[in-house]
Design a protein around this motif. Structure first.
Motif, PDB file in Angstrom:
ATOM      1  N   GLY A 166       3.477  26.139   0.194  1.00 40.84           N
ATOM      2  CA  GLY A 166       3.986  27.103  -0.781  1.00 40.84           C
ATOM      3  C   GLY A 166       4.145  28.479  -0.162  1.00 40.84           C
ATOM      4  O   GLY A 166       3.450  28.827   0.799  1.00 40.84           O
ATOM      5  N   GLU A 167       5.070  29.236  -0.698  1.00 44.14           N
ATOM      6  CA  GLU A 167       5.337  30.590  -0.206  1.00 44.14           C
ATOM      7  C   GLU A 167       5.298  31.577  -1.363  1.00 44.14           C
ATOM      8  O   GLU A 167       6.331  32.117  -1.773  1.00 44.14           O
ATOM      9  N   PRO A 168       4.114  31.820  -1.919  1.00 40.58           N
ATOM     10  CA  PRO A 168       4.027  32.715  -3.072  1.00 40.58           C
ATOM     11  C   PRO A 168       4.455  34.134  -2.726  1.00 40.58           C
ATOM     12  O   PRO A 168       4.072  34.663  -1.689  1.00 40.58           O
ATOM     13  N   LYS A 169       5.256  34.702  -3.598  1.00 42.48           N
ATOM     14  CA  LYS A 169       5.717  36.082  -3.419  1.00 42.48           C
ATOM     15  C   LYS A 169       4.895  37.059  -4.267  1.00 42.48           C
ATOM     16  O   LYS A 169       5.023  38.259  -4.124  1.00 42.48           O
ATOM     17  N   GLU A 170       4.083  36.514  -5.176  1.00 42.02           N
ATOM     18  CA  GLU A 170       3.306  37.339  -6.104  1.00 42.02           C
ATOM     19  C   GLU A 170       1.816  37.118  -5.854  1.00 42.02           C
ATOM     20  O   GLU A 170       1.412  36.111  -5.283  1.00 42.02           O
ATOM     21  N   ASN A 171       1.005  38.060  -6.343  1.00 37.63           N
ATOM     22  CA  ASN A 171      -0.445  37.923  -6.245  1.00 37.63           C
ATOM     23  C   ASN A 171      -1.011  36.998  -7.314  1.00 37.63           C
ATOM     24  O   ASN A 171      -2.126  36.495  -7.181  1.00 37.63           O
ATOM     25  N   TYR A 172      -0.279  36.797  -8.390  1.00 37.77           N
ATOM     26  CA  TYR A 172      -0.695  35.940  -9.494  1.00 37.77           C
ATOM     27  C   TYR A 172       0.550  35.223 -10.008  1.00 37.77           C
ATOM     28  O   TYR A 172       1.677  35.709  -9.869  1.00 37.77           O
ATOM     29  N   PRO A 173       0.373  34.058 -10.627  1.00 38.43           N
ATOM     30  CA  PRO A 173       1.540  33.332 -11.131  1.00 38.43           C
ATOM     31  C   PRO A 173       1.877  33.690 -12.579  1.00 38.43           C
ATOM     32  O   PRO A 173       1.060  34.264 -13.300  1.00 38.43           O
ATOM     33  N   LEU A 174       3.071  33.304 -12.962  1.00 36.24           N
ATOM     34  CA  LEU A 174       3.454  33.243 -14.367  1.00 36.24           C
ATOM     35  C   LEU A 174       3.332  31.770 -14.747  1.00 36.24           C
ATOM     36  O   LEU A 174       3.519  30.889 -13.911  1.00 36.24           O
ATOM     37  N   TYR A 175       3.047  31.503 -16.010  1.00 35.13           N
ATOM     38  CA  TYR A 175       2.709  30.143 -16.412  1.00 35.13           C
ATOM     39  C   TYR A 175       3.752  29.515 -17.323  1.00 35.13           C
ATOM     40  O   TYR A 175       4.370  30.190 -18.145  1.00 35.13           O
ATOM     41  N   ALA A 176       3.897  28.206 -17.173  1.00 33.01           N
ATOM     42  CA  ALA A 176       4.752  27.394 -18.031  1.00 33.01           C
ATOM     43  C   ALA A 176       4.160  25.986 -18.051  1.00 33.01           C
ATOM     44  O   ALA A 176       3.114  25.720 -17.438  1.00 33.01           O
ATOM     45  N   VAL A 177       4.836  25.098 -18.725  1.00 32.15           N
ATOM     46  CA  VAL A 177       4.433  23.707 -18.843  1.00 32.15           C
ATOM     47  C   VAL A 177       5.571  22.852 -18.309  1.00 32.15           C
ATOM     48  O   VAL A 177       6.738  23.129 -18.599  1.00 32.15           O
ATOM     49  N   LEU A 178       5.251  21.838 -17.526  1.00 33.52           N
ATOM     50  CA  LEU A 178       6.279  20.911 -17.063  1.00 33.52           C
ATOM     51  C   LEU A 178       6.740  20.094 -18.259  1.00 33.52           C
ATOM     52  O   LEU A 178       5.926  19.479 -18.951  1.00 33.52           O
ATOM     53  N   GLY A 179       8.039  20.081 -18.500  1.00 32.79           N
ATOM     54  CA  GLY A 179       8.562  19.420 -19.695  1.00 32.79           C
ATOM     55  C   GLY A 179       8.170  20.232 -20.904  1.00 32.79           C
ATOM     56  O   GLY A 179       8.603  21.374 -21.064  1.00 32.79           O
ATOM     57  N   TYR A 180       7.309  19.668 -21.729  1.00 32.54           N
ATOM     58  CA  TYR A 180       6.840  20.401 -22.901  1.00 32.54           C
ATOM     59  C   TYR A 180       5.463  19.892 -23.298  1.00 32.54           C
ATOM     60  O   TYR A 180       5.013  18.857 -22.806  1.00 32.54           O
ATOM     61  N   SER A 181       4.827  20.618 -24.198  1.00 34.68           N
ATOM     62  CA  SER A 181       3.558  20.197 -24.776  1.00 34.68           C
ATOM     63  C   SER A 181       3.837  19.707 -26.186  1.00 34.68           C
ATOM     64  O   SER A 181       4.238  20.487 -27.054  1.00 34.68           O
ATOM     65  N   HIS A 182       3.637  18.416 -26.408  1.00 33.65           N
ATOM     66  CA  HIS A 182       3.885  17.829 -27.724  1.00 33.65           C
ATOM     67  C   HIS A 182       3.066  18.556 -28.797  1.00 33.65           C
ATOM     68  O   HIS A 182       3.575  18.905 -29.862  1.00 33.65           O
ATOM     69  N   TRP A 183       1.787  18.811 -28.500  1.00 35.11           N
ATOM     70  CA  TRP A 183       0.910  19.456 -29.473  1.00 35.11           C
ATOM     71  C   TRP A 183       1.381  20.873 -29.795  1.00 35.11           C
ATOM     72  O   TRP A 183       1.434  21.265 -30.958  1.00 35.11           O
ATOM     73  N   LEU A 184       1.741  21.644 -28.774  1.00 36.68           N
ATOM     74  CA  LEU A 184       2.216  23.008 -29.023  1.00 36.68           C
ATOM     75  C   LEU A 184       3.526  22.995 -29.803  1.00 36.68           C
ATOM     76  O   LEU A 184       3.727  23.818 -30.699  1.00 36.68           O
ATOM     77  N   GLU A 185       4.420  22.066 -29.474  1.00 34.89           N
ATOM     78  CA  GLU A 185       5.688  21.972 -30.198  1.00 34.89           C
ATOM     79  C   GLU A 185       5.450  21.716 -31.690  1.00 34.89           C
ATOM     80  O   GLU A 185       6.124  22.285 -32.533  1.00 34.89           O
ATOM     81  N   GLU A 186       4.473  20.869 -31.991  1.00 33.91           N
ATOM     82  CA  GLU A 186       4.168  20.564 -33.394  1.00 33.91           C
ATOM     83  C   GLU A 186       3.555  21.744 -34.132  1.00 33.91           C
ATOM     84  O   GLU A 186       3.614  21.806 -35.357  1.00 33.91           O
ATOM     85  N   HIS A 187       2.947  22.678 -33.388  1.00 35.58           N
ATOM     86  CA  HIS A 187       2.215  23.781 -34.018  1.00 35.58           C
ATOM     87  C   HIS A 187       2.824  25.160 -33.739  1.00 35.58           C
ATOM     88  O   HIS A 187       2.146  26.170 -33.925  1.00 35.58           O
ATOM     89  N   LEU A 188       4.096  25.211 -33.321  1.00 42.42           N
ATOM     90  CA  LEU A 188       4.717  26.498 -32.988  1.00 42.42           C
ATOM     91  C   LEU A 188       4.618  27.507 -34.129  1.00 42.42           C
ATOM     92  O   LEU A 188       4.217  28.654 -33.914  1.00 42.42           O
ATOM     93  N   SER A 189       4.984  27.106 -35.338  1.00 42.11           N
ATOM     94  CA  SER A 189       4.986  28.072 -36.435  1.00 42.11           C
ATOM     95  C   SER A 189       3.572  28.472 -36.835  1.00 42.11           C
ATOM     96  O   SER A 189       3.294  29.646 -37.059  1.00 42.11           O
ATOM     97  N   PHE A 190       2.635  27.504 -36.891  1.00 41.15           N
ATOM     98  CA  PHE A 190       1.257  27.814 -37.240  1.00 41.15           C
ATOM     99  C   PHE A 190       0.634  28.782 -36.241  1.00 41.15           C
ATOM    100  O   PHE A 190      -0.084  29.708 -36.608  1.00 41.15           O
TER     101      PHE A 190
END
Length: 194
Positions: free
Chosen positions: A70-94
Motif C-alpha cells: 500500500g502507498e498511503p498518502k494520508e496519516n489516517y484513512p477515510l472509512y466506507a463499507v465494501l458493497g453495503y451494510s444490510h443492517w445500516l441500510e434497513e436503519h438509515l432513517s432511524f
C-alpha cells in the motif's frame, strides 16, 4: 465481485469526515455530543480512550497496508463499507444517516485497504485469539484490492448470509467489510463529478 463502496454519514453533514482529522480535544467534544443523541454511539462513552484506541488501530492498519504494498498518502484513512451494510441500510432513517456510493474503479491498489470486519474489531480479535469469534484467516489481517475476489469467493460478502456462517454472533451492526481510503485525491476528484 462487489464493485463499489458505501459511505454512511450523519444526515445533513458533509460526507467523508473523520475524527482523526481533529486534535484530541476537538474529537472528544464531537464524541461527547454524539454520545448524547445517537443510539449506536456507545463506543464514545469513554471518548479519550476511544480516540487513543482508534489512533493505535489506524497506525497498525497503515503499517500493515504498507507492508502489503500500500502507498498511503494520508496519516489516517477515510472509512466506507465494501458493497453495503444490510443492517445500516434497513436503519438509515432511524439512525438519521445518509449514504453515498463510490465505484472501486477510482482507486488503485496503493490507495485502499480492507478489514474483515471493522478495523477495530479485527484488531482486537487478532490480539485475542482465545475469543469464540476469532478466525485466523482474516482477523488481525489487512487486505488489499487484489485480495477481494478470493475473500468473497471463500467467505462470501456480509450481506450474503447463505454462503457463510462467518457473521453469525458478531452483531448485525458490524456485518460488513470495512474499507480504509488512504488517498483522498481520487475520492475528491470523483465527488466533484456527482
Amino acid at each position: 465481485m462487489i464493485t463499489y463502496l458505501t459511505h454512511y454519514y450523519r444526515l445533513g453533514d458533509p460526507p467523508f469526515r473523520s475524527l482523526s482529522a481533529l486534535c484530541d480535544a476537538e474529537a472528544i467534544a464531537v464524541m461527547e455530543s454524539l454520545y448524547e443523541d445517537n443510539p449506536l454511539a456507545d463506543r464514545f462513552k469513554e471518548p479519550a480512550q476511544y480516540m487513543n484506541n482508534r489512533r493505535q488501530v489506524e497506525h497498525w492498519v497503515k503499517n500493515e497496508f504498507i507492508a502489503k504494498g500500500g502507498e498511503p498518502k494520508e496519516n489516517y484513512p477515510l472509512y466506507a463499507v465494501l458493497g453495503y451494510s444490510h443492517w445500516l441500510e434497513e436503519h438509515l432513517s432511524f439512525l438519521e444517516l445518509s449514504s453515498l456510493r463510490v465505484p472501486l474503479t477510482i482507486f488503485s491498489h496503493g490507495d485502499i485497504s480492507f478489514t474483515y470486519p471493522d478495523s477495530m474489531v479485527t484488531s482486537w480479535l487478532g490480539m485475542d485469539k482465545e475469543s469464540a469469534h476469532y478466525q485466523s484467516q482474516y482477523h488481525g489481517k489487512i487486505f488489499t484490492l487484489s485480495d477481494l475476489d478470493s475473500l468473497e469467493r471463500i467467505y462470501g460478502a456480509p450481506e450474503d448470509k447463505g454462503r457463510t456462517a462467518l457473521w453469525e454472533g458478531m452483531g448485525p451492526y458490524i456485518e460488513y467489510i470495512e474499507a480504509q481510503i488512504w488517498n483522498q485525491q481520487p475520492l475528491s476528484d470523483y465527488l466533484k463529478t456527482i
